[in-house]
Scaffold this motif. Structure first.
Motif, PDB file in Angstrom:
ATOM      1  N   LEU A  36      45.198  49.730  33.462  1.00 47.63           N
ATOM      2  CA  LEU A  36      44.318  49.142  32.460  1.00 47.63           C
ATOM      3  C   LEU A  36      44.420  47.615  32.467  1.00 47.63           C
ATOM      4  CD1 LEU A  36      42.365  49.680  30.090  1.00 47.63           C
ATOM      5  CD2 LEU A  36      44.379  49.672  28.603  1.00 47.63           C
ATOM      6  N   GLY A  37      45.648  47.098  32.621  1.00 45.36           N
ATOM      7  CA  GLY A  37      45.827  45.645  32.682  1.00 45.36           C
ATOM      8  C   GLY A  37      45.114  45.040  33.870  1.00 45.36           C
ATOM      9  N   TYR A  38      45.265  45.658  35.034  1.00 44.98           N
ATOM     10  CA  TYR A  38      44.574  45.148  36.228  1.00 44.98           C
ATOM     11  C   TYR A  38      43.057  45.294  36.102  1.00 44.98           C
ATOM     12  CZ  TYR A  38      48.845  44.406  38.890  1.00 44.98           C
ATOM     13  OH  TYR A  38      50.040  43.935  39.338  1.00 44.98           O
ATOM     14  N   TRP A  39      42.603  46.373  35.491  1.00 46.49           N
ATOM     15  CA  TRP A  39      41.157  46.592  35.321  1.00 46.49           C
ATOM     16  C   TRP A  39      40.565  45.541  34.385  1.00 46.49           C
ATOM     17  CZ3 TRP A  39      38.231  48.213  31.022  1.00 46.49           C
ATOM     18  CH2 TRP A  39      36.900  48.560  31.313  1.00 46.49           C
ATOM     19  N   ILE A  40      41.266  45.239  33.291  1.00 50.48           N
ATOM     20  CA  ILE A  40      40.787  44.224  32.347  1.00 50.48           C
ATOM     21  C   ILE A  40      40.698  42.862  33.032  1.00 50.48           C
ATOM     22  CG2 ILE A  40      41.435  42.897  30.287  1.00 50.48           C
ATOM     23  CD1 ILE A  40      42.463  45.546  29.098  1.00 50.48           C
ATOM     24  N   MET A  41      41.697  42.532  33.851  1.00 49.60           N
ATOM     25  CA  MET A  41      41.660  41.254  34.562  1.00 49.60           C
ATOM     26  C   MET A  41      40.492  41.210  35.546  1.00 49.60           C
ATOM     27  SD  MET A  41      43.862  39.315  33.344  1.00 49.60           S
ATOM     28  CE  MET A  41      44.387  39.949  31.773  1.00 49.60           C
ATOM     29  N   GLN A  42      40.179  42.327  36.171  1.00 51.56           N
ATOM     30  CA  GLN A  42      39.052  42.368  37.104  1.00 51.56           C
ATOM     31  C   GLN A  42      37.721  42.231  36.356  1.00 51.56           C
ATOM     32  OE1 GLN A  42      38.578  46.047  39.202  1.00 51.56           O
ATOM     33  NE2 GLN A  42      37.181  45.172  40.691  1.00 51.56           N
ATOM     34  N   LYS A  43      37.580  42.921  35.230  1.00 47.70           N
ATOM     35  CA  LYS A  43      36.330  42.871  34.467  1.00 47.70           C
ATOM     36  C   LYS A  43      36.101  41.518  33.818  1.00 47.70           C
ATOM     37  CE  LYS A  43      34.705  46.837  35.347  1.00 47.70           C
ATOM     38  NZ  LYS A  43      33.542  46.932  36.210  1.00 47.70           N
ATOM     39  N   THR A  44      37.156  40.806  33.472  1.00 54.48           N
ATOM     40  CA  THR A  44      37.000  39.484  32.878  1.00 54.48           C
ATOM     41  C   THR A  44      36.966  38.384  33.938  1.00 54.48           C
ATOM     42  OG1 THR A  44      39.395  39.295  32.554  1.00 54.48           O
ATOM     43  CG2 THR A  44      38.087  40.134  30.697  1.00 54.48           C
ATOM     44  N   ALA A  45      36.964  38.788  35.207  1.00 51.46           N
ATOM     45  CA  ALA A  45      36.872  37.872  36.353  1.00 51.46           C
ATOM     46  C   ALA A  45      38.016  36.864  36.378  1.00 51.46           C
ATOM     47  CB  ALA A  45      35.519  37.168  36.378  1.00 51.46           C
ATOM     48  N   ARG A  46      39.198  37.292  35.974  1.00 52.89           N
ATOM     49  CA  ARG A  46      40.392  36.446  36.056  1.00 52.89           C
ATOM     50  C   ARG A  46      41.030  36.627  37.420  1.00 52.89           C
ATOM     51  NH1 ARG A  46      40.995  32.606  32.123  1.00 52.89           N
ATOM     52  NH2 ARG A  46      40.335  33.468  30.161  1.00 52.89           N
ATOM     53  N   LYS A  47      41.541  35.537  37.988  1.00 53.48           N
ATOM     54  CA  LYS A  47      42.154  35.597  39.307  1.00 53.48           C
ATOM     55  C   LYS A  47      43.652  35.837  39.163  1.00 53.48           C
ATOM     56  CE  LYS A  47      42.416  33.052  43.627  1.00 53.48           C
ATOM     57  NZ  LYS A  47      42.201  34.212  44.438  1.00 53.48           N
ATOM     58  N   LEU A  48      44.112  36.942  39.746  1.00 54.87           N
ATOM     59  CA  LEU A  48      45.530  37.270  39.746  1.00 54.87           C
ATOM     60  C   LEU A  48      46.204  36.651  40.964  1.00 54.87           C
ATOM     61  CD1 LEU A  48      45.207  41.039  38.817  1.00 54.87           C
ATOM     62  CD2 LEU A  48      46.101  39.246  37.360  1.00 54.87           C
ATOM     63  N   SER A  49      47.478  36.378  40.843  1.00 55.65           N
ATOM     64  CA  SER A  49      48.240  35.856  41.972  1.00 55.65           C
ATOM     65  C   SER A  49      48.467  36.977  42.986  1.00 55.65           C
ATOM     66  CB  SER A  49      49.590  35.320  41.488  1.00 55.65           C
ATOM     67  OG  SER A  49      50.434  35.069  42.587  1.00 55.65           O
ATOM     68  N   PRO A  50      48.035  36.801  44.227  1.00 56.88           N
ATOM     69  CA  PRO A  50      48.219  37.864  45.228  1.00 56.88           C
ATOM     70  C   PRO A  50      49.682  38.158  45.513  1.00 56.88           C
ATOM     71  CG  PRO A  50      46.740  36.140  46.061  1.00 56.88           C
ATOM     72  CD  PRO A  50      47.278  35.676  44.749  1.00 56.88           C
ATOM     73  N   VAL A  51      50.533  37.125  45.470  1.00 50.51           N
ATOM     74  CA  VAL A  51      51.958  37.322  45.744  1.00 50.51           C
ATOM     75  C   VAL A  51      52.605  38.142  44.631  1.00 50.51           C
ATOM     76  CG1 VAL A  51      54.158  36.123  46.046  1.00 50.51           C
ATOM     77  CG2 VAL A  51      52.082  35.195  47.072  1.00 50.51           C
TER      78      VAL A  51
END
Length: 118
Positions: A36-51
């Motif tokens: 859910l946390g990763y999905w929310i970040m994707q839907k809000t177009a936030r960029k996560l750190s790949p590392v």
């Protein structure tokens, strides 16, 4: 496996018994919250750190798989006490690595909320 299989945890001369059903339900909730946390970040177009994402994923799923395999080795009939102590210590260290992976998850979420790039 039967429905009455349990896991015994000895903590300070007290045994806490959890059935496999409860462990499975807790893991499902745990992985659902992370998803859910990763999905929310994707839907809000936030960029996560790949590392941080890779570190979290490897520590969480890799550690869980290793613990599942190591727990299959645990048997008082097959292994002697010294090897059981080594196995217990190994599993505890892997659990600490998994907990560290969850800290990476929290840091990654905070990083993506603070980071203004999209």
């Amino acid at each position: 496996l039967s429905g009455d299989a349990v896991v015994d945890l000895n903590i300070k001369d007290t045994y806490f018994v959890m059935s496999y059903l409860h462990i499975t339900i807790l893991l499902g909730i745990f992985f659902g919250i992370m998803g859910l946390g990763y999905w929310i970040m994707q839907k809000t177009a936030r960029k996560l750190s790949p590392v941080l994402t890779l570190g979290h994923t490897l520590l969480t799923f890799g550690g869980t798989i290793v613990i599942i395999f190591l727990s299959q080795l645990y048997s008082d009939d097959v292994l002697e006490y010294r090897l059981n102590n080594t196995l217990d210590t190994t599993i505890k260290l892997i659990i600490l690595l998994i907990i560290f992976g969850q800290l990476l998850f929290a840091v990654n979420m905070i990083y993506s909320l603070v980071n203004k790039r999209g």
